[in-house]
Design an enzyme around this catalytic site. Structure first.
Site, PDB file in Angstrom:
ATOM      1  N   LYS A 111       0.978  -1.061  -0.037  1.00  8.64           N
ATOM      2  CA  LYS A 111       0.099   0.108   0.025  1.00  8.64           C
ATOM      3  C   LYS A 111       1.019   1.260  -0.003  1.00  8.64           C
ATOM      4  O   LYS A 111       2.122   1.193   0.433  1.00  8.64           O
ATOM      5  CB  LYS A 111      -0.749  -0.031   1.041  1.00  8.64           C
ATOM      6  CG  LYS A 111      -2.052   0.981   1.198  1.00  8.64           C
ATOM      7  CD  LYS A 111      -3.086   0.160   0.346  1.00  8.64           C
ATOM      8  CE  LYS A 111      -4.275   0.889   0.525  1.00  8.64           C
ATOM      9  NZ  LYS A 111      -5.591   0.010   0.041  1.00  8.64           N
TER      10      LYS A 111
HETATM   11  N1  GLU Z   1      -7.365   0.101  -3.145  1.00 11.14           N
HETATM   12  C1  GLU Z   1      -8.081  -1.051  -3.399  1.00 11.14           C
HETATM   13  C2  GLU Z   1      -8.187  -1.828  -2.201  1.00 11.14           C
HETATM   14  O1  GLU Z   1      -7.879  -1.394  -1.135  1.00 11.14           O
HETATM   15  C3  GLU Z   1      -7.686  -1.699  -4.443  1.00 11.14           C
HETATM   16  C4  GLU Z   1      -6.120  -2.395  -4.689  1.00 11.14           C
HETATM   17  C5  GLU Z   1      -5.769  -2.904  -6.159  1.00 11.14           C
HETATM   18  O2  GLU Z   1      -6.537  -2.925  -6.936  1.00 11.14           O
HETATM   19  O3  GLU Z   1      -4.775  -3.231  -6.073  1.00 11.14           O
HETATM   20  O4  GLU Z   1      -8.519  -3.141  -2.262  1.00 11.14           O
END
Ligand code: GLU
Length: 421
Positions: A111
């Protein structure tokens, strides 16, 4: 104290570790493995300059965390928000690891985040900030290493800038370095709606399991971004009545139902849902406690806590957001017989279609929206039922059921690979 104040006092990373510990205890996880999985693999902090429109140079702080790389490259979004912190990003990265494992896609968890309120930036400042941040974290990024995506306040346009920045540096176009891109640049059909669509698939499964008729159900949605606004539209399309929604500034309620397509237009025009004709303005906290059958928290972490869990009226809580419920609140909801669909399952549709996007990019392929949605549904329904079985088998709530599946899968992969050197 407001929900915002309560949320700010709770440390998301502590919450994530506490959730992991509950599962590790139940699985009797090997102590060495437990020590490994309890911490992130890599944490990068960057401070980087951006030239503002007034000519001044401002320095911003951002992070990229890779929690685990055992089952594949790191995967997870990047958020732009004034309250981003390293501990929040660590928690979100760990949740991505479990999320990818719960739905069985071949990724680890990562993240990123930048401390900024993007609503205060011009388009040009936003582009410069995005490109420079991506440049700074590029030491970790790549289609086989770590693949970012949208999250809170980041958009397909920003993903296009990320992709372009990376491609300029390596000298050729690399669509697979980031997902959630515009369709014209190798984005997938259905990616924009995927988080909400996956969430609604799990709600349909939960309603079937509980014998609830969705066409007679009422729904409240906290958060009106990509996940919340589309979930509200999709659940209304299933025949449910959406009675309350909120955005980061305010909430609105009409117990006989809100016309969500009109609320979306109102928000576009006025920048907020507040003042929507025919609805009463209420607070974000009131949205959570609204009389309804299904509550969809689709905003930020730590919204349902020990302080308000006793006041939740819904029969189903479907976590479109990451980390909206604290472990103390989980216990209260479970004891009250409220069926919670945990974030790592409920909102996994987003990363699942990100995976489809990446596969299409690597294969220079493009699938139809029907193909994407059908594959997404198969994965979500299977994962939901695996979690439900696990929860029943161990007589635990759905969150712990999901963690048991996820942690076991990551632990098996880690143990199989063995310890290097
Ligand atoms: N931000 C989204 C999540 O928290 C998507 C992450 C992604 O598609 O890699 O799952």
């Amino acid at each position: 104290m407001t929900t915002e104040h309560v949320a700010a006092e709770i440390n998301a990373w502590k919450v994530a570790q506490q959730q992991f510990d509950l599962a590790a205890d139940r699985l009797n996880l090997d102590p060495g493995l437990r020590r490994v999985l309890r911490e992130p693999r890599r944490e990068l902090t960057v401070h980087f300059p951006v030239q503002m429109d007034d000519g001044s140079v401002q320095v911003f702080t951002g992070y990229r965390v890779q929690h685990n790389l055992g089952r594949g490259p790191a995967k997870g979004g990047i958020r732009f928000h004034q309250d981003v912190s390293i501990d929040e990003v660590k928690a979100l990265a760990m949740w991505m690891t479990w999320k990818c494992a719960v739905v069985g896609i071949p990724y680890g968890g990562g993240k990123g985040g930048v401390i900024v309120d993007p609503k205060k930036l011009s388009m040009k400042e936003l582009e410069h900030l995005s490109r420079r941040f991506f440049t700074e974290i590029e030491v970790l990024i790549g289609p086989e290493r770590d693949i970012p995506a949208p999250d809170v306040n980041t958009t397909p346009q920003i993903m296009a800038w990320f992709m372009d920045t990376y491609s300029m540096h390596v000298g050729y176009t690399v669509p697979g370095v980031v997902t959630g891109k515009p369709i014209s640049l190798g984005g997938s059909e259905g990616r924009n709606e995927a988080t909400a669509r996956g969430c609604v698939y799990t709600i349909v499964e939960a309603a079937n399991h509980l014998g609830m008729d969705l066409t007679k159900s009422t729904v409240a949605v906290q958060g009106f971004g990509n996940a919340g606004s589309i979930a509200a539209q999709l659940i209304a399309a299933e025949g449910a009545t959406v009675v309350a929604v909120s955005d980061s500034t305010s909430g609105i309620r009409n117990m006989s139902g809100l016309d969500i397509a009109r609320v979306v237009n109102w928000k576009k025009e006025h920048g907020t849902v507040k003042g929507f004709p025919g609805a009463e303005d209420i607070t974000n906290a009131e949205v959570l406690e609204t009389e309804c059958d299904i509550l969809i928290p689709a905003a930020l972490e730590n919204q349902i806590t020990a302080r308000n869990a006793g006041n939740i009226k819904a029969k189903i809580v479907a976590e479109a957001a990451n980390g909206p419920t604290t472990p103390e609140a989980d216990e209260i909801l479970f004891a009250r017989g409220i069926f919670l669909i945990p974030d790592i399952l409920c909102n996994a549709g987003g990363v699942t279609v990100s995976y489809f996007e990446w596969v299409q990019d690597l294969n220079r392929d493009h699938w139809t929206e029907d193909e994407v949605n059908a594959k997404l549904k198969t994965i979500m329904v299977k994962a939901f039922n695996e979690v439900l079985d696990q929860a029943h088998h161990h007589d635990v709530n759905m969150r712990t059921g999901a963690y048991l599946n996820a942690v076991q899968r990551v632990a098996d992969a880690t143990a199989m690979r063995g310890l290097y050197p």
